[in-house]
Design an enzyme around this catalytic site. Structure first.
Site, PDB file in Angstrom:
ATOM      1  N   TYR A   3      14.273 134.010 108.256  1.00  0.00           N
ATOM      2  CA  TYR A   3      14.830 132.676 108.450  1.00  0.00           C
ATOM      3  C   TYR A   3      14.039 131.635 107.683  1.00  0.00           C
ATOM      4  O   TYR A   3      12.955 131.910 107.166  1.00  0.00           O
ATOM      5  CB  TYR A   3      14.886 132.321 109.942  1.00  0.00           C
ATOM      6  CG  TYR A   3      13.544 131.935 110.560  1.00  0.00           C
ATOM      7  CD1 TYR A   3      12.556 132.891 110.790  1.00  0.00           C
ATOM      8  CD2 TYR A   3      13.262 130.617 110.887  1.00  0.00           C
ATOM      9  CE1 TYR A   3      11.333 132.537 111.356  1.00  0.00           C
ATOM     10  CE2 TYR A   3      12.037 130.248 111.454  1.00  0.00           C
ATOM     11  CZ  TYR A   3      11.081 131.214 111.683  1.00  0.00           C
ATOM     12  OH  TYR A   3       9.881 130.860 112.227  1.00  0.00           O
ATOM     13  N   LYS A  46       8.642 135.575 106.738  1.00  0.00           N
ATOM     14  CA  LYS A  46       9.182 134.656 107.754  1.00  0.00           C
ATOM     15  C   LYS A  46      10.271 135.404 108.526  1.00  0.00           C
ATOM     16  O   LYS A  46      11.480 135.182 108.341  1.00  0.00           O
ATOM     17  CB  LYS A  46       9.701 133.360 107.111  1.00  0.00           C
ATOM     18  CG  LYS A  46       9.786 132.221 108.133  1.00  0.00           C
ATOM     19  CD  LYS A  46       9.826 130.868 107.471  1.00  0.00           C
ATOM     20  CE  LYS A  46      10.102 129.730 108.423  1.00  0.00           C
ATOM     21  NZ  LYS A  46       9.106 129.515 109.463  1.00  0.00           N
ATOM     22  N   GLU A  55      -3.717 130.610 111.233  1.00  0.00           N
ATOM     23  CA  GLU A  55      -2.776 129.478 111.247  1.00  0.00           C
ATOM     24  C   GLU A  55      -2.444 129.158 112.692  1.00  0.00           C
ATOM     25  O   GLU A  55      -3.096 129.666 113.612  1.00  0.00           O
ATOM     26  CB  GLU A  55      -1.519 129.824 110.441  1.00  0.00           C
ATOM     27  CG  GLU A  55      -0.791 131.058 110.945  1.00  0.00           C
ATOM     28  CD  GLU A  55       0.462 131.412 110.151  1.00  0.00           C
ATOM     29  OE1 GLU A  55       1.004 130.574 109.433  1.00  0.00           O
ATOM     30  OE2 GLU A  55       0.904 132.568 110.292  1.00  0.00           O
ATOM     31  N   LEU A  62       1.650 132.686 106.993  1.00  0.00           N
ATOM     32  CA  LEU A  62       2.846 132.312 106.253  1.00  0.00           C
ATOM     33  C   LEU A  62       2.472 131.313 105.149  1.00  0.00           C
ATOM     34  O   LEU A  62       1.732 130.366 105.420  1.00  0.00           O
ATOM     35  CB  LEU A  62       3.835 131.650 107.228  1.00  0.00           C
ATOM     36  CG  LEU A  62       5.237 131.450 106.695  1.00  0.00           C
ATOM     37  CD1 LEU A  62       5.979 132.794 106.653  1.00  0.00           C
ATOM     38  CD2 LEU A  62       6.008 130.477 107.578  1.00  0.00           C
TER      39      LEU A  62
HETATM   40  N1  PDD Z   1       7.772 127.427 111.417  1.00  0.00           N
HETATM   41  N2  PDD Z   1       3.287 129.422 110.120  1.00  0.00           N
HETATM   42  C1  PDD Z   1       4.199 129.800 111.016  1.00  0.00           C
HETATM   43  C2  PDD Z   1       3.916 131.010 111.842  1.00  0.00           C
HETATM   44  C3  PDD Z   1       5.395 129.081 111.162  1.00  0.00           C
HETATM   45  O1  PDD Z   1       6.315 129.469 112.068  1.00  0.00           O
HETATM   46  C4  PDD Z   1       5.607 127.920 110.375  1.00  0.00           C
HETATM   47  C5  PDD Z   1       6.849 127.081 110.477  1.00  0.00           C
HETATM   48  C6  PDD Z   1       4.615 127.559 109.453  1.00  0.00           C
HETATM   49  C7  PDD Z   1       4.764 126.360 108.539  1.00  0.00           C
HETATM   50  O2  PDD Z   1       5.674 126.628 107.506  1.00  0.00           O
HETATM   51  P1  PDD Z   1       6.499 125.435 106.863  1.00  0.00           P
HETATM   52  O3  PDD Z   1       5.520 124.400 106.471  1.00  0.00           O
HETATM   53  O4  PDD Z   1       7.167 126.028 105.677  1.00  0.00           O
HETATM   54  O5  PDD Z   1       7.439 124.947 107.922  1.00  0.00           O
HETATM   55  C8  PDD Z   1       3.476 128.337 109.346  1.00  0.00           C
HETATM   56  C9  PDD Z   1       9.058 126.779 111.525  1.00  0.00           C
HETATM   57  C10 PDD Z   1       9.030 125.298 111.368  1.00  0.00           C
HETATM   58  C11 PDD Z   1       9.742 127.253 112.811  1.00  0.00           C
HETATM   59  O6  PDD Z   1       9.591 128.419 113.105  1.00  0.00           O
HETATM   60  O7  PDD Z   1      10.448 126.465 113.445  1.00  0.00           O
END
Ligand code: PDD
Length: 285
Positions: A36, A151, A183, A207
């Site tokens: 996703y 992801k 993270e 990620l």
């Molecule tokens: N999640 N690490 C994890 C485990 C995440 O689920 C997310 C973001 C990020 C940050 O990635 P980005 O900057 O590309 O949003 C890092 C999204 C927002 C979610 O699951 O809703």
């Protein structure tokens, strides 16, 4: 989180979300076999579409799921859906699963057709006190699998960790593996130490955040020195500032970690500058 907008896309067809149906034999339902993306939309425009599209392609390739659309087709369909849902500020959730099958095979059968689902939600406004007081977070062991760079929709470990944070009255669980920062359960984590911005390097353990990219770009444009390197638990605990970054959080200051102040216990000066620039940049892009 607010209720999603009415219109969604299922396998390329726009329809009311209330009427969207997928098979219970879809592999994302049976196995969490899908990936996703969450993409912010400001003033009706997708923010950092390219970075999200590239990461989606990487995630799909890692799972050996064929990408159902070209980048242009993705862009057109997402733009249309955002417009149909009224534009403005919102975010897009998109999911691609390996598709549905006739049974439940651990080994994916050949020739499955990916299921593609997209919906939009009103932008989740950050409460004002996040900017004035900052966030409370906890640290916890990173109990996830060894391919956190994908992801994947299989987020059970992340959900348990986030639940643990919520039960402690905290906004996010900041994760440590082998004594090093990875993270957050749904965000990347940045540390300010001695005036420098430190970010854990990309690896299978985290990620590659799209917002992380924006934060680094802004830091560079503001002349804040940046290093991508391992961050020890001791460095995390003695940081002057800690920030969380994600598509829906943007960049937010952490002021309490495990019930101790981070720095002065207030959102720090470098966060103020990066946050202010982020607010301009997202409207310009
Ligand atoms: N999640 N690490 C994890 C485990 C995440 O689920 C997310 C973001 C990020 C940050 O990635 P980005 O900057 O590309 O949003 C890092 C999204 C927002 C979610 O699951 O809703």
């Amino acid at each position: 989180m607010s209720k999603p907008f009415d219109l969604c896309l299922l396998d390329g067809v726009q329809m009311p979300l209330s009427q969207a149906r997928i098979s219970p034999l879809d592999r994302s339902f049976l196995f969490g076999d899908g990936v996703y993306e969450v993409i912010p939309v400001y003033d009706g425009r997708l923010f950092r579409f390219q970075a999200h599209a590239e990461r989606l392609a990487r995630s799909l390739a890692a799972l050996r799921i064929p990408d159902p659309y070209s980048r242009t087709q993705w862009r057109e369909q997402l733009d249309q859906l955002v417009r149909a849902n009224g534009g403005g500020d919102q975010y897009v959730y998109l999911q691609v699963s390996r598709g549905h099958e006739e049974g439940r095979n651990h080994i994916p059968p050949q020739g499955l057709v990916p299921t593609v689902f997209v919906y939009c939600s009103p932008w989740p406004q950050t409460p004002a006190e996040v900017f004035t007081e900052g966030l409370k977070c906890i640290t916890t062991a990173d109990t996830r699998w060894a391919r956190c760079d994908i992801k994947s929709v299989a987020l059970l470990a992340n959900i348990l960790l986030r639940q643990q944070a919520a039960e402690a009255g905290a906004s996010e669980a900041i994760l440590l593996r082998d004594g090093k920062l990875t993270e957050g359960s749904a965000s990347t984590v940045h540390v300010i130490s001695g005036g420098q911005l430190l970010t854990p390097p990309n690896s299978h353990r985290l990620l590659p955040g799209t917002t992380r990219g924006v934060v680094i770009e802004i830091a560079e444009s503001l002349g804040i020195e940046h290093r991508s390197e391992d961050i020890t638990e001791a460095q995390l605990r003695s940081a002057d500032e800690i920030w969380l970054a994600s598509a829906t959080r943007e960049v937010q200051p952490v002021t309490r970690l495990d019930d101790r102040n981070v720095g002065t216990g207030l959102p720090g000066p470098l966060w103020q500058r990066v946050h202010a620039r982020y607010q301009t940049l997202k409207r310009e892009s």
